[in-house]
Motif scaffolding. Structure first.
Motif, PDB file in Angstrom:
ATOM      1  N   MET A   1       0.842  -1.172   0.000  1.00  0.00           N
ATOM      2  CA  MET A   1       0.000   0.000   0.000  1.00  0.00           C
ATOM      3  C   MET A   1       0.886   1.233   0.000  1.00  0.00           C
ATOM      4  O   MET A   1       0.943   1.988   0.935  1.00  0.00           O
ATOM      5  N   LYS A   2       1.608   1.444  -1.079  1.00  0.00           N
ATOM      6  CA  LYS A   2       2.549   2.543  -1.158  1.00  0.00           C
ATOM      7  C   LYS A   2       1.886   3.746  -1.805  1.00  0.00           C
ATOM      8  O   LYS A   2       0.816   3.665  -2.375  1.00  0.00           O
ATOM      9  N   ILE A   3       2.572   4.871  -1.753  1.00  0.00           N
ATOM     10  CA  ILE A   3       2.007   6.138  -2.190  1.00  0.00           C
ATOM     11  C   ILE A   3       2.474   6.498  -3.591  1.00  0.00           C
ATOM     12  O   ILE A   3       3.649   6.374  -3.917  1.00  0.00           O
ATOM     13  N   LEU A   4       1.509   6.952  -4.397  1.00  0.00           N
ATOM     14  CA  LEU A   4       1.822   7.547  -5.688  1.00  0.00           C
ATOM     15  C   LEU A   4       2.601   6.648  -6.640  1.00  0.00           C
ATOM     16  O   LEU A   4       3.416   7.105  -7.402  1.00  0.00           O
ATOM     17  N   LYS A   5       2.376   5.326  -6.556  1.00  0.00           N
ATOM     18  CA  LYS A   5       2.932   4.487  -7.607  1.00  0.00           C
ATOM     19  C   LYS A   5       2.160   4.732  -8.895  1.00  0.00           C
ATOM     20  O   LYS A   5       2.683   4.549  -9.980  1.00  0.00           O
ATOM     21  N   ILE A   6       0.898   5.089  -8.749  1.00  0.00           N
ATOM     22  CA  ILE A   6       0.081   5.420  -9.919  1.00  0.00           C
ATOM     23  C   ILE A   6      -0.138   6.918  -9.913  1.00  0.00           C
ATOM     24  O   ILE A   6      -0.731   7.459  -9.005  1.00  0.00           O
ATOM     25  N   LYS A   7       0.349   7.607 -10.922  1.00  0.00           N
ATOM     26  CA  LYS A   7       0.256   9.062 -10.951  1.00  0.00           C
ATOM     27  C   LYS A   7      -0.697   9.551 -12.032  1.00  0.00           C
ATOM     28  O   LYS A   7      -0.769  10.733 -12.302  1.00  0.00           O
ATOM     29  N   LEU A   8      -1.411   8.623 -12.639  1.00  0.00           N
ATOM     30  CA  LEU A   8      -2.263   9.024 -13.737  1.00  0.00           C
ATOM     31  C   LEU A   8      -3.482   9.797 -13.252  1.00  0.00           C
ATOM     32  O   LEU A   8      -3.996  10.656 -13.956  1.00  0.00           O
TER      33      LEU A   8
ATOM     34  N   ILE B   1      -9.408   4.208  -2.672  1.00  0.00           N
ATOM     35  CA  ILE B   1     -10.351   3.210  -2.196  1.00  0.00           C
ATOM     36  C   ILE B   1      -9.772   2.445  -1.018  1.00  0.00           C
ATOM     37  O   ILE B   1     -10.429   2.202  -0.030  1.00  0.00           O
ATOM     38  N   THR B   2      -8.538   2.021  -1.130  1.00  0.00           N
ATOM     39  CA  THR B   2      -7.942   1.193  -0.078  1.00  0.00           C
ATOM     40  C   THR B   2      -7.010   1.977   0.793  1.00  0.00           C
ATOM     41  O   THR B   2      -6.126   1.401   1.419  1.00  0.00           O
ATOM     42  N   SER B   3      -7.214   3.276   0.853  1.00  0.00           N
ATOM     43  CA  SER B   3      -6.280   4.126   1.582  1.00  0.00           C
ATOM     44  C   SER B   3      -4.886   3.943   1.036  1.00  0.00           C
ATOM     45  O   SER B   3      -3.974   3.442   1.689  1.00  0.00           O
ATOM     46  N   VAL B   4      -4.701   4.352  -0.195  1.00  0.00           N
ATOM     47  CA  VAL B   4      -3.418   4.403  -0.899  1.00  0.00           C
ATOM     48  C   VAL B   4      -2.816   3.030  -1.136  1.00  0.00           C
ATOM     49  O   VAL B   4      -1.754   2.692  -0.656  1.00  0.00           O
ATOM     50  N   SER B   5      -3.452   2.212  -1.967  1.00  0.00           N
ATOM     51  CA  SER B   5      -2.958   0.883  -2.311  1.00  0.00           C
ATOM     52  C   SER B   5      -1.939   0.949  -3.436  1.00  0.00           C
ATOM     53  O   SER B   5      -2.010   1.783  -4.320  1.00  0.00           O
ATOM     54  N   ALA B   6      -1.005   0.029  -3.405  1.00  0.00           N
ATOM     55  CA  ALA B   6       0.068   0.006  -4.402  1.00  0.00           C
ATOM     56  C   ALA B   6      -0.466  -0.238  -5.793  1.00  0.00           C
ATOM     57  O   ALA B   6       0.005   0.352  -6.770  1.00  0.00           O
ATOM     58  N   ASN B   7      -1.455  -1.109  -5.936  1.00  0.00           N
ATOM     59  CA  ASN B   7      -1.956  -1.460  -7.254  1.00  0.00           C
ATOM     60  C   ASN B   7      -3.249  -0.745  -7.601  1.00  0.00           C
ATOM     61  O   ASN B   7      -3.830  -0.987  -8.643  1.00  0.00           O
TER      62      ASN B   7
ATOM     63  N   GLU C   1      -3.190  -9.508  -5.410  1.00  0.00           N
ATOM     64  CA  GLU C   1      -3.793  -8.195  -5.573  1.00  0.00           C
ATOM     65  C   GLU C   1      -4.099  -7.620  -4.190  1.00  0.00           C
ATOM     66  O   GLU C   1      -3.773  -8.205  -3.163  1.00  0.00           O
ATOM     67  N   SER C   2      -4.791  -6.507  -4.165  1.00  0.00           N
ATOM     68  CA  SER C   2      -5.129  -5.858  -2.912  1.00  0.00           C
ATOM     69  C   SER C   2      -6.422  -6.434  -2.347  1.00  0.00           C
ATOM     70  O   SER C   2      -7.451  -6.468  -3.022  1.00  0.00           O
ATOM     71  N   ASP C   3      -6.352  -6.913  -1.091  1.00  0.00           N
ATOM     72  CA  ASP C   3      -7.515  -7.422  -0.368  1.00  0.00           C
ATOM     73  C   ASP C   3      -7.551  -6.710   0.982  1.00  0.00           C
ATOM     74  O   ASP C   3      -6.541  -6.634   1.682  1.00  0.00           O
TER      75      ASP C   3
ATOM     76  N   GLY D   1       3.302 -10.523   3.829  1.00  0.00           N
ATOM     77  CA  GLY D   1       1.988 -10.882   3.329  1.00  0.00           C
ATOM     78  C   GLY D   1       2.061 -11.617   2.000  1.00  0.00           C
ATOM     79  O   GLY D   1       3.127 -11.826   1.411  1.00  0.00           O
ATOM     80  N   LYS D   2       0.885 -11.956   1.477  1.00  0.00           N
ATOM     81  CA  LYS D   2       0.793 -12.743   0.249  1.00  0.00           C
ATOM     82  C   LYS D   2       0.913 -11.882  -0.987  1.00  0.00           C
ATOM     83  O   LYS D   2       1.386 -12.312  -2.027  1.00  0.00           O
ATOM     84  N   GLY D   3       0.460 -10.643  -0.893  1.00  0.00           N
ATOM     85  CA  GLY D   3       0.496  -9.789  -2.068  1.00  0.00           C
ATOM     86  C   GLY D   3       0.595  -8.345  -1.674  1.00  0.00           C
ATOM     87  O   GLY D   3       1.447  -7.963  -0.869  1.00  0.00           O
ATOM     88  N   ASP D   4      -0.300  -7.540  -2.240  1.00  0.00           N
ATOM     89  CA  ASP D   4      -0.281  -6.110  -1.950  1.00  0.00           C
ATOM     90  C   ASP D   4      -0.842  -5.879  -0.548  1.00  0.00           C
ATOM     91  O   ASP D   4      -0.107  -5.860   0.432  1.00  0.00           O
TER      92      ASP D   4
END
Length: 641
Positions: A1-8, A15-21, A64-66, A311-314
């Motif tokens: 759950m990192k910040i600003l990996k998506i800048k589009l 939605i997930t409080s700043v999720s990586a994906n 993915e993010s869960d 963890g298992k994923g994001d």
């Protein structure tokens, strides 16, 4: 759950409080999530390091993010971008990243089983969510289905929908606070169903993202939303509210400092705001992000999400068990000691009463005199203590400002009962024998309150404990003594209590009763001194008034008594002048008494002159002065006793 990996898309709330994906990102940089980089002025307390036991929900967590774990009936709803039940992934048109959808499952041994998707909300994200207490409505966070702001960014919104028995979501409607210019999301409804809490980056907040509350009216409308204030919100970001059974507010924040990233905090409702902000500690929080904390109704279990590296994923979901309750516990505690010796008192019955005098709890002090009670904050109580041989104690207290887990010390000083009592022995004035059945009415002159009415026993004794008095107290009692056939009296007892035991009333007062018969001379019964007048005068002299006041007192003590006052002279002088003078003296004396008694008609005065001589000293008989003085007298004959 990192910040600003998506800048589009420049969203200020994801939605997930700043999720990586997630395609919905936060405007803050990753460096701002480092521990303590954004700090509020309020330093929260740190929870216990061994408070939580976490279990990774491996069966449902994906790469993915869960996240989430929201209770609805016997099921749990969570959010996932993994497309759990099929190979076809629904993607966001712009980012081509998976859409979040809602899934429900059954709880079994810290896992979710029989997972099924809830109805997909078209080509938009869904989650986080919350369910109303009656399970009829669901509030869902989603990005705007059709509209974007001037920069082309879709902001987050909250929708309300009905939930059917099969958990189908119908009649989706947006909340009126939604806007294309800022995000609102992360709904959480209070346990009474009257308030919706949410997160937003709307203008006028304390920082990036703040927490707010929105009244839910019974007619389905909404009140005016309100910022939760600086006790909760920081110059950083505050997300994911959740309300516990006792009104506890759980939320995630990067602005209160902590272990790094987002930490989960709890705050407790107070009379005017939130109290005792606490970081939930290292057994829950990590250097990564912890969010979507949900506490179940049992108050001891729930779910939390995290992007920690093992963890298992994001983002992954973890079930937790609490090793001790998060409820605030307020206590008072203390030691009961004897006031003089300061020795602890064992076995003292100690009772906690509410402000109305109702019993809340009762306990006995231990061998060290210790006791304790669980109490509520900001309440008025009375701590009452009782034990045979001790005076009862009632100590008022208020529980404003208590701190959970830190008992308020309330020590009790209890006095030994020295066995103080009023004791009186009533006897017959003539025979000196005790009299049974004499009524004693006692009034405390210092308090103005009646002590009570008591009767003497066969031995003429009256004994009454006075538990409200202490050694060193000065006491004053008005005592009325009465019995048919005897003169009643009122007397005042004053003393300083200097030692334990009985206060012997009869040693200071006259407890010898005088028999009263009709026709008898009251003056002789009470040993009244002669009533003197100046030669040839009938005005009441000072010495005479002292004696007449004794008659006044007795007549006031005996309100049914009637008196005939007779004045007599010796034989010297003419009979007519003696008659006139004695009558004036009798009426003057009677008038003095009438002015000072109830029902003045109870006494009248009559002069007899020299008509009722008691010896031979008639006209012409030579007598000594002492013999003449016997005839000069005032009699108070009892007509009605």
């Amino acid at each position: 759950m990192k910040i600003l990996k998506i800048k589009l898309i420049a969203l200020t709330l994801s939605i997930t409080s700043v999720s990586a994906n997630a395609q919905n990102s936060n405007l803050l940089s990753e460096s701002q999530y480092s521990s303590g980089s954004i700090a509020n002025s309020t330093t929260p307390k740190l929870g216990a390091t061994d408070l939580f036991s976490l279990t990774d929900l491996k069966k449902i967590n994906s790469k993915e993010s869960d996240f989430g774990g929201y209770p609805i009936g016997d099921h749990i709803i969570y959010c996932s971008a993994s497309n759990v039940l099929g190979p076809i992934k629904r993607l966001d048109n712009k980012t081509k990243k998976p859409l979040y959808n809602l899934y429900k499952g059954n709880v079994k041994e810290n896992e979710l089983t029989s997972v099924m998707p809830m109805e997909r909300l078209k080509k938009i994200h869904a989650g986080p969510v919350c369910i109303t207490p009656d399970s009829k409505y669901i509030f869902i966070t989603s990005d705007h289905a059709t509209s974007s702001n001037a920069s082309g960014v879709k902001k987050l919104e909250i929708y309300r929908a009905q939930v059917l028995d099969n958990y189908t979501v119908v009649d989706l409607e947006p909340l009126p606070l939604n806007s294309v210019d800022y995000s609102v999301g992360h709904p959480a409804v209070s346990k009474d169903g009257k308030t919706l809490y949410f997160a937003s980056d709307m203008p006028g907040g304390k920082g990036g993202v703040d927490l707010y509350k929105l009244p839910l009216n019974t007619d389905g409308t909404y009140g005016a939303y309100e910022n939760l204030g600086s006790e909760i919100n920081t110059s950083g970001n505050d997300y994911f509210p959740w309300i516990g059974e006792d009104g506890m507010l759980f939320f995630s924040s990067d602005g209160h400092g902590g272990f790094g990233g987002l930490d989960v905090f709890v705050a407790y409702p107070g009379n005017s705001g939130w109290n005792n902000l606490t970081n939930l500690g290292a057994s829950l929080n990590s250097s990564s992000d912890e969010f979507a904390f949900i506490l179940m109704e049992d108050g001891m279990s729930g779910y939390v999400s995290s992007n920690r590296i093992d963890g298992k994923g994001d983002d992954d979901i973890y079930a937790f068990k609490l090793l001790s309750s998060l409820k605030q516990s307020y206590q008072i505690a203390g030691i009961a000691i004897e006031k003089i010796s300061s020795e602890p008192i064992e076995g003292l019955e100690t009772t906690l009463l509410d402000k109305d005098g109702n019993i809340v709890a009762t306990t006995l002090t231990d061998k060290n005199g210790k006791y304790s009670f669980d109490v509520e904050e900001s309440q008025d109580y009375i701590v009452q203590s009782k034990k045979e041989g001790y005076f009862e104690s009632n100590k008022p207290l208020n529980t404003d400002g208590l701190i959970s887990g830190q008992p308020k010390l309330v020590s009790l000083e209890v006095e030994k009962d020295p066995g103080l009592a009023l004791f009186g022995l009533v006897t017959d004035g003539a025979t000196k024998k005790p009299i049974q059945g004499v009524k004693l009415s006692i009034l405390d002159n210092l308090t103005g309150l009646p002590v009570g009415e008591f009767s003497t026993d066969a031995n003429g004794n009256m004994l009454h404990p006075i538990g409200d008095k202490r050694i060193g107290d000065r006491v004053s009692y008005n005592i009325e003594i009465s019995k048919d056939g005897y003169l009643s009296s009122r007397q005042t007892f004053n003393t300083l209590i200097e030692q334990e035991g009985k206060l012997n009333l009869h040693e200071q007062l006259n407890f010898e009763l005088v028999t009263m018969e009709e026709g008898s001379d009251l003056g002789k019964l009470i040993d009244l001194k002669p009533i003197y007048f100046d030669l040839g005068k009938y005005a009441i002299r000072q010495d005479a008034s002292i004696e007449l006041d004794k008659i006044v007192k007795i007549m006031n003590d005996n309100p049914k008594m009637k008196i005939e006052l007779g004045a007599h002279t010796d034989s010297r002088g003419s009979a007519s002048s003696n008659m006139r003078l004695s009558d004036k003296r009798a009426k003057s004396s009677a008038k003095y008494i009438q002015d000072r008694i109830s029902n003045p008609s109870r006494i009248n005065g009559k002069g007899f002159g020299e008509t009722a001589l008691l010896n031979k000293c008639a006209d012409g008989v030579k007598c000594l002065e002492a013999e003449h003085s016997v005839n000069r007298r005032t009699e108070f004959k009892i007509v009605v006793k």
